[in-house]
Design a protein around this motif. Structure first.
Motif, mmCIF file in Angstrom:
data_model
loop_
_atom_site.group_PDB
_atom_site.id
_atom_site.type_symbol
_atom_site.label_atom_id
_atom_site.label_comp_id
_atom_site.label_asym_id
_atom_site.label_seq_id
_atom_site.Cartn_x
_atom_site.Cartn_y
_atom_site.Cartn_z
ATOM 1 N N GLY A 64 0.714 -1.064 0.039
ATOM 2 C CA GLY A 64 -0.086 0.032 0.070
ATOM 3 C C GLY A 64 0.987 1.276 0.021
ATOM 4 O O GLY A 64 0.485 2.076 -0.676
ATOM 5 N N VAL A 65 2.156 1.270 0.810
ATOM 6 C CA VAL A 65 3.005 2.493 0.656
ATOM 7 C C VAL A 65 3.438 2.707 -0.583
ATOM 8 O O VAL A 65 3.575 3.798 -1.132
ATOM 9 C CB VAL A 65 3.827 2.057 1.627
ATOM 10 N N VAL A 66 3.804 1.460 -1.457
ATOM 11 C CA VAL A 66 4.265 1.611 -2.685
ATOM 12 C C VAL A 66 3.315 2.258 -3.439
ATOM 13 O O VAL A 66 3.583 3.208 -4.331
ATOM 14 C CB VAL A 66 4.832 0.252 -3.251
ATOM 15 N N GLN A 92 7.658 12.986 6.171
ATOM 16 C CA GLN A 92 8.794 12.724 7.227
ATOM 17 C C GLN A 92 8.483 11.497 7.967
ATOM 18 O O GLN A 92 9.589 10.790 8.257
ATOM 19 C CB GLN A 92 8.891 14.052 8.185
ATOM 20 N N ALA A 93 7.335 11.123 8.287
ATOM 21 C CA ALA A 93 6.991 9.815 8.647
ATOM 22 C C ALA A 93 7.308 8.509 8.196
ATOM 23 O O ALA A 93 7.944 7.792 8.672
ATOM 24 C CB ALA A 93 5.598 9.710 9.272
ATOM 25 N N LEU A 94 7.164 8.680 6.860
ATOM 26 C CA LEU A 94 7.646 7.597 6.032
ATOM 27 C C LEU A 94 9.072 7.322 5.948
ATOM 28 O O LEU A 94 9.618 6.362 5.792
ATOM 29 C CB LEU A 94 6.901 7.727 4.409
ATOM 30 N N ILE A 100 5.304 6.612 15.059
ATOM 31 C CA ILE A 100 6.275 7.839 14.378
ATOM 32 C C ILE A 100 5.744 9.244 14.454
ATOM 33 O O ILE A 100 6.255 10.300 14.968
ATOM 34 C CB ILE A 100 7.026 7.422 12.994
ATOM 35 N N ILE A 101 4.368 9.216 14.055
ATOM 36 C CA ILE A 101 3.969 10.456 13.807
ATOM 37 C C ILE A 101 3.413 11.114 15.044
ATOM 38 O O ILE A 101 3.667 12.432 15.524
ATOM 39 C CB ILE A 101 2.628 10.461 12.916
ATOM 40 N N HIS A 102 3.064 10.085 16.028
ATOM 41 C CA HIS A 102 2.711 10.455 17.649
ATOM 42 C C HIS A 102 4.093 11.300 18.018
ATOM 43 O O HIS A 102 3.989 12.196 18.963
ATOM 44 C CB HIS A 102 2.264 9.361 18.189
ATOM 45 N N VAL A 103 5.096 10.565 18.112
ATOM 46 C CA VAL A 103 6.374 11.047 18.544
ATOM 47 C C VAL A 103 6.932 12.177 17.837
ATOM 48 O O VAL A 103 7.304 13.363 18.470
ATOM 49 C CB VAL A 103 7.578 10.083 18.274
#
Length: 423
Positions: A147-149, A242-244, A263-266
């Protein structure tokens, strides 16, 4: 040169072990290959040597080399350095099903034998294959990586081909192509509004062996891509990018939705657990509708119109989730727009949790329309046909007539070309 590169690819570690017969088949597709472009470097750190192999009669070597360099530079900015020092680009015959193939260090694309300059089908295949190169590591959640791709490749196509990415219509059984200049698939990236999410060159064939998981319509990978497109519209591209990038650099083998959420939370302090829980749930049923729109003259206030708008959550799943406080901005995920005859507009935000919500307005002008999610932010909405209501006839849009005229001109040219072949 191709055989040497393929040998090194076979020893690499990817989503699947590359079988010898698959390597031989891909190698055999390039008839009488020549090393047309060699020694190109991307200007990135570390530099990447690019080798473009095309058939001797092909003139696409320089073109493919140029888009490869541009794509690697863009993807390096998004995710990080390309995970190899050499890359081989192979142009396969136009009828081959291997277009878009991506194995570690090796990508394939194709273009029709008679391809106008405006036909960027080869570029779309190549960008999709190059994007896949960055995520070819053994994932714990293959469907999420796929899905990311799908998401990243579509966005890279828009970024790299903006302004010249025309829809292409095959003719004579796909032997030649006809770009439709009036149908622009990638508007300028500075323009607001949603862009095309699905490209045939990215999604098909959905069961290809080079994929991490199936990309079938309605499958998990397609759902992940749709969720990422929606997330970008909610929090912005810089947050998602930036999260990816952090996810790509992570040594954690668990590349999945939970890791991206953490990652987004941090990084930004945004709790998106509710979003991923709703967006990726297998039984998600998200549907919002405008149930009622009425506007009448006020009996008590001369010259004033009373407008009532009722929005309903038809689906069982609230897109705003239930964990965030209703006062948090992240909970206000359902925009609602009401437009009036004098050109004014009222914009409301609803958390989408209640079964229905009603808004009332007093205005000097009658309302003409109401719509939920007018900017197409909530791409997870299963039925957009019930998202709006109008009280006035819409103005005539010339787009349909213009496209029809272009199609008739194309049909006329096709008929004339066919007659010249049989006469």
């Amino acid at each position: 040169m191709l055989a040497a590169c393929v040998t090194s690819v076979g020893a690499a570690t990817g989503f699947q072990d590359l079988a010898d017969d698959a390597v031989a088949e891909l190698h055999a597709l390039v008839r009488d290959p020549q090393r047309s472009v060699a020694g190109i470097t991307t200007g990135t750190t570390p530099p990447v040597e690019i080798v473009v192999n095309v058939a001797r009669e092909s003139s696409a070597a320089e073109r493919l080399g140029t888009i490869t360099v541009a794509a690697l530079r863009l993807l390096d900015q998004w995710f990080g350095p390309y995970p190899a020092t050499r890359l081989t680009v192979v142009e396969v015959p136009w009828s081959s099903a291997h277009a878009g193939a991506s194995y570690p260090g090796l990508v394939a694309t194709r273009q029709r034998w008679l391809a106008p300059v405006r036909d960027v089908t080869a570029e779309r295949f190549l960008i999709a294959a190059l994007t896949r190169q960055y995520w070819q590591r053994r994932p714990s959640d293959p469907s999420f990586v796929e899905g990311v791709v799908l998401y990243s490749a579509a966005r890279a196509i828009h970024e790299l081909l903006g302004g010249r990415n025309f829809a292409t219509q095959p003719a004579f059984g796909g032997f030649v192509s006809y770009p439709i200049r009036s149908l622009q698939l990638s508007p300028n990236m500075l323009q607001l509004g949603p862009r095309l999410r699905d490209f045939e060159e990215v999604n098909h064939p959905w069961a290809a062996p080079w994929r991490a998981a199936s990309a079938e319509p309605g499958g998990v990978a397609e759902r992940v891509a749709l969720a990422l497109h929606t997330l970008e519209r909610l929090v912005g591209w810089p947050v998602v990018q930036q999260a990816l990038a952090e996810l790509w650099r992570s040594e954690d083998a668990a590349i999945g939705a939970d890791a991206l959420e953490r990652i987004i939370h941090v990084q930004y302090g945004i709790d998106l657990s509710w979003f991923f829980r709703v967006a990726l749930a297998p039984d998600t049923d998200i549907d919002y509708a405008i149930e009622q729109l009425s506007t009448t003259r006020s009996a008590e206030q001369p010259g004033v119109y009373e407008t009532v708008v009722t929005a309903r959550r038809v689906g069982s799943m609230p897109v705003g989730g239930t964990s965030p406080s209703r006062d948090q901005p992240s909970a206000k995920t359902v925009p609602l727009s009401v437009k009036f005859a004098d050109g004014s507009e009222a914009l409301e935000y609803w958390d989408g949790r209640a079964a229905s919500v009603q808004f009332a307005y007093d205005s000097r002008s009658p309302a003409v329309s109401a719509s939920i999610d007018p900017m197409l932010v909530l791409l997870l909405d299963d039925n957009r046909e019930n998202n709006s209501k109008r009280l006035a006839a819409p103005a005539t849009d010339p787009t349909g007539a213009r496209l029809a005229l272009h199609w008739f001109i194309w049909l006329q040219d096709l008929m004339l070309s066919s007659m010249s072949l049989v006469s």
